[in-house]
Design an enzyme around this catalytic site. Structure first.
Site, PDB file in Angstrom:
ATOM      1  N   ASP A 101       0.859  -1.177   0.000  1.00 16.58           N
ATOM      2  CA  ASP A 101       0.000   0.000   0.000  1.00 16.58           C
ATOM      3  C   ASP A 101       0.901   1.234   0.000  1.00 16.58           C
ATOM      4  O   ASP A 101       1.451   1.608   1.040  1.00 16.58           O
ATOM      5  CB  ASP A 101      -0.907   0.017   1.237  1.00 16.58           C
ATOM      6  CG  ASP A 101      -2.026  -1.013   1.171  1.00 16.58           C
ATOM      7  OD1 ASP A 101      -1.959  -1.912   0.308  1.00 16.58           O
ATOM      8  OD2 ASP A 101      -2.953  -0.917   1.996  1.00 16.58           O
ATOM      9  N   LYS A 122     -10.085   0.014  -2.195  1.00 16.20           N
ATOM     10  CA  LYS A 122      -9.948  -0.284  -0.768  1.00 16.20           C
ATOM     11  C   LYS A 122     -10.401   0.926   0.043  1.00 16.20           C
ATOM     12  O   LYS A 122      -9.896   2.031  -0.143  1.00 16.20           O
ATOM     13  CB  LYS A 122      -8.511  -0.646  -0.416  1.00 16.20           C
ATOM     14  CG  LYS A 122      -8.294  -0.899   1.092  1.00 16.20           C
ATOM     15  CD  LYS A 122      -6.871  -1.352   1.377  1.00 16.20           C
ATOM     16  CE  LYS A 122      -6.608  -1.467   2.876  1.00 16.20           C
ATOM     17  NZ  LYS A 122      -5.234  -1.937   3.178  1.00 16.20           N
ATOM     18  N   LYS A 170      -6.865   3.258  -2.953  1.00 13.67           N
ATOM     19  CA  LYS A 170      -7.246   3.189  -1.540  1.00 13.67           C
ATOM     20  C   LYS A 170      -7.547   4.592  -1.032  1.00 13.67           C
ATOM     21  O   LYS A 170      -6.869   5.547  -1.424  1.00 13.67           O
ATOM     22  CB  LYS A 170      -6.106   2.545  -0.749  1.00 13.67           C
ATOM     23  CG  LYS A 170      -6.285   2.507   0.760  1.00 13.67           C
ATOM     24  CD  LYS A 170      -5.080   1.815   1.418  1.00 13.67           C
ATOM     25  CE  LYS A 170      -5.104   1.938   2.935  1.00 13.67           C
ATOM     26  NZ  LYS A 170      -3.924   1.288   3.565  1.00 13.67           N
TER      27      LYS A 170
END
Length: 221
Positions: free
Chosen positions: A93, A185, A156
């Site tokens: 991430d 996400k 995300k």
């Protein structure tokens, strides 16, 4: 979708507090294995430990890169991601370079993401954190396009360290922008089953949360 078996595989069981310890990470891994979560999302320092703890589990190790500001040089982010992969991280991430994005240097933003993509072997999932609380709808759509063009797999919402977390509106915008080409996400401030279900309904494929156990317990299954 209200059963634990349906929700758990969407959860990234997260612990990114700066003062977490090895004991905390061991417990996190045990919980993730017991509840069949998708990943544990942890600080880079603990990747090797988590990989060892989960070696006989289907739970993947996820870590963060350029966290939490995203302002590191691209070469540093790429090296950080590459090292994490060698230590056992299966998902990365990374934080988008928000400073460059807000300055209008979109070419640098795309190159920054691409540098991480190219540093990793195939099979490593790359999610890009946009910090949507600092962006308007048009900027979220633009950032999603850059992430897709750079070869990332997910977008995300948040680091959890910014001015706000995931919102249904941001997730819906992201899903509309990436459609079926990328995953979405939702992360930041998600603590209840109701919030989780709202994010999934808006288009979230993954939920990043430190409250995974509580959410699963709410299902009653």
């Amino acid at each position: 979708m209200t059963s634990a078996a349906e929700i758990a595989p969407r959860i990234d069981h997260t612990l990114l507090k700066p003062d977490c310890s090895e004991r905390d990470i061991r417990r996190l891994c045990l919980e993730a294995h017991r509840h069949h979560f998708a990943t544990v999302c942890i600080l880079p320092h603990f990747v090797s430990l988590a990989h060892e703890q989960l070696r006989n589990s289907q739970v993947r190790v996820c870590t963060v890169v350029g966290f939490p500001l995203g302002a590191n040089r691209s070469s540093i982010k790429a090296a950080e991601a590459e090292l994490a992969a060698t230590e056992g991280a299966a998902e990365i991430d990374m934080v988008m370079n928000l400073a460059a994005f807000r300055s209008g240097d979109l070419a640098l933003v795309k190159q920054d993401i691409r540098s991480v993509v190219r540093s990793l072997p195939s099979g490593i999932l790359i999610k890009v954190i946009l910090e949507t609380a600092l962006l308007n709808e048009a900027e979220i759509r633009s950032a999603c396009s850059l992430c897709r063009e750079a070869g990332a797999h997910f977008v995300k919402t948040s680091t959890g360290f910014g001015p706000g977390g995931a919102t249904v509106e941001a997730v819906r915008t992201m899903k509309s922008a990436v459609r079926d080409h990328m995953g979405v996400k939702a992360s930041g401030g998600i603590r209840t089953l109701e919030q989780t279900m709202a994010m999934i309904a808006a288009g979230a494929d993954r939920i990043g949360t430190s409250s995974g156990i509580d959410i699963i317990m709410e299902t009653g299954s």
